[in-house]
Write a protein that holds these residues in place. Sequence first.
Motif, PDB file in Angstrom:
ATOM      1  N   GLU A 112       0.956  -1.332   0.101  1.00 29.68           N
ATOM      2  CA  GLU A 112       0.004  -0.135   0.036  1.00 29.68           C
ATOM      3  C   GLU A 112       0.948   1.301  -0.127  1.00 29.68           C
ATOM      4  O   GLU A 112       0.747   2.257  -0.764  1.00 29.68           O
ATOM      5  CB  GLU A 112      -0.844  -0.199   1.462  1.00 29.68           C
ATOM      6  CG  GLU A 112      -1.664   1.103   1.513  1.00 29.68           C
ATOM      7  CD  GLU A 112      -2.962   1.200   0.666  1.00 29.68           C
ATOM      8  OE1 GLU A 112      -3.452   2.109   0.903  1.00 29.68           O
ATOM      9  OE2 GLU A 112      -3.248   0.097  -0.017  1.00 29.68           O
ATOM     10  N   ASP A 113       1.904   1.186   1.028  1.00 30.79           N
ATOM     11  CA  ASP A 113       2.572   2.488   1.140  1.00 30.79           C
ATOM     12  C   ASP A 113       3.739   2.753  -0.303  1.00 30.79           C
ATOM     13  O   ASP A 113       3.580   3.742  -0.686  1.00 30.79           O
ATOM     14  CB  ASP A 113       3.707   2.303   2.159  1.00 30.79           C
ATOM     15  CG  ASP A 113       3.012   2.632   3.588  1.00 30.79           C
ATOM     16  OD1 ASP A 113       2.004   3.071   3.663  1.00 30.79           O
ATOM     17  OD2 ASP A 113       3.454   2.064   4.698  1.00 30.79           O
ATOM     18  N   ARG A 114       4.054   1.790  -1.043  1.00 37.64           N
ATOM     19  CA  ARG A 114       4.816   1.710  -2.139  1.00 37.64           C
ATOM     20  C   ARG A 114       4.000   2.198  -3.283  1.00 37.64           C
ATOM     21  O   ARG A 114       4.518   3.024  -4.129  1.00 37.64           O
ATOM     22  CB  ARG A 114       5.308   0.285  -2.567  1.00 37.64           C
ATOM     23  CG  ARG A 114       6.580  -0.370  -1.581  1.00 37.64           C
ATOM     24  CD  ARG A 114       7.703   0.477  -1.763  1.00 37.64           C
ATOM     25  NE  ARG A 114       8.263   0.577  -3.082  1.00 37.64           N
ATOM     26  CZ  ARG A 114       9.128  -0.317  -3.373  1.00 37.64           C
ATOM     27  NH1 ARG A 114       9.537  -1.259  -2.932  1.00 37.64           N
ATOM     28  NH2 ARG A 114       9.700  -0.122  -4.620  1.00 37.64           N
ATOM     29  N   GLY A 117       3.191   5.997  -2.485  1.00 40.40           N
ATOM     30  CA  GLY A 117       4.289   6.440  -2.641  1.00 40.40           C
ATOM     31  C   GLY A 117       4.596   6.935  -4.256  1.00 40.40           C
ATOM     32  O   GLY A 117       4.965   7.877  -4.602  1.00 40.40           O
ATOM     33  N   TRP A 118       4.567   5.966  -4.991  1.00 39.01           N
ATOM     34  CA  TRP A 118       4.709   5.850  -6.477  1.00 39.01           C
ATOM     35  C   TRP A 118       3.727   6.993  -7.030  1.00 39.01           C
ATOM     36  O   TRP A 118       4.033   7.995  -7.796  1.00 39.01           O
ATOM     37  CB  TRP A 118       4.662   4.738  -7.113  1.00 39.01           C
ATOM     38  CG  TRP A 118       4.771   4.774  -8.740  1.00 39.01           C
ATOM     39  CD1 TRP A 118       6.021   4.415  -9.165  1.00 39.01           C
ATOM     40  CD2 TRP A 118       3.833   5.257  -9.529  1.00 39.01           C
ATOM     41  NE1 TRP A 118       5.930   5.118 -10.524  1.00 39.01           N
ATOM     42  CE2 TRP A 118       4.455   5.323 -11.072  1.00 39.01           C
ATOM     43  CE3 TRP A 118       2.408   5.697  -9.720  1.00 39.01           C
ATOM     44  CZ2 TRP A 118       3.921   5.604 -11.879  1.00 39.01           C
ATOM     45  CZ3 TRP A 118       1.859   5.756 -10.691  1.00 39.01           C
ATOM     46  CH2 TRP A 118       2.656   5.836 -12.051  1.00 39.01           C
ATOM     47  N   ALA A 119       2.502   6.838  -6.494  1.00 32.82           N
ATOM     48  CA  ALA A 119       1.205   7.793  -7.256  1.00 32.82           C
ATOM     49  C   ALA A 119       1.651   9.249  -6.683  1.00 32.82           C
ATOM     50  O   ALA A 119       1.655  10.047  -7.480  1.00 32.82           O
ATOM     51  CB  ALA A 119       0.204   7.381  -6.635  1.00 32.82           C
TER      52      ALA A 119
END
Length: 145
Positions: A112-114, A117-119
């Motif tokens: 979820e965090d990755r 973060g990318w978004a």
Amino acid sequence: MPHDHHDHRHAAPPDLTRNQELVLTTLNNAETPLSAYDILDRLRENGLRAPLQVYRALDKLIEHGFAHRLESLNAFVCCANASSHAATGGRAAFAICNSCGHVDEFADEVVEDRLMGWARTHGFSASRTTIELRGLCKTCRGAEG
């Protein structure tokens, strides 16, 4: 009322229409994901005749976080943890068994965090994230010997 392993799922919220409640109950009682036409077949005796009635109900259930659409199957499942659905913004991950069709829903904060973060880094606004793992569940893997 027969006791089964779906007891952990939520009761229908009071503000649903009759059609939405019928569709949610049908998903809740299903062992595997159902297509809109599967749902329609099961609800014919309840007076649902038009696919549009089912699609409208499904749209609302998904919007409220009570159901999910599995893109790879074009089928629908009841949300296993509707209470936390709002907190995750509609993001969910599913493990779908290709053999028996069983679906496990889970949430993974690291993934979820990755993704978020990318978004953020790329200025992308994600409205929905559905991750689908396809393969064999533990039971079916065991059956293979």
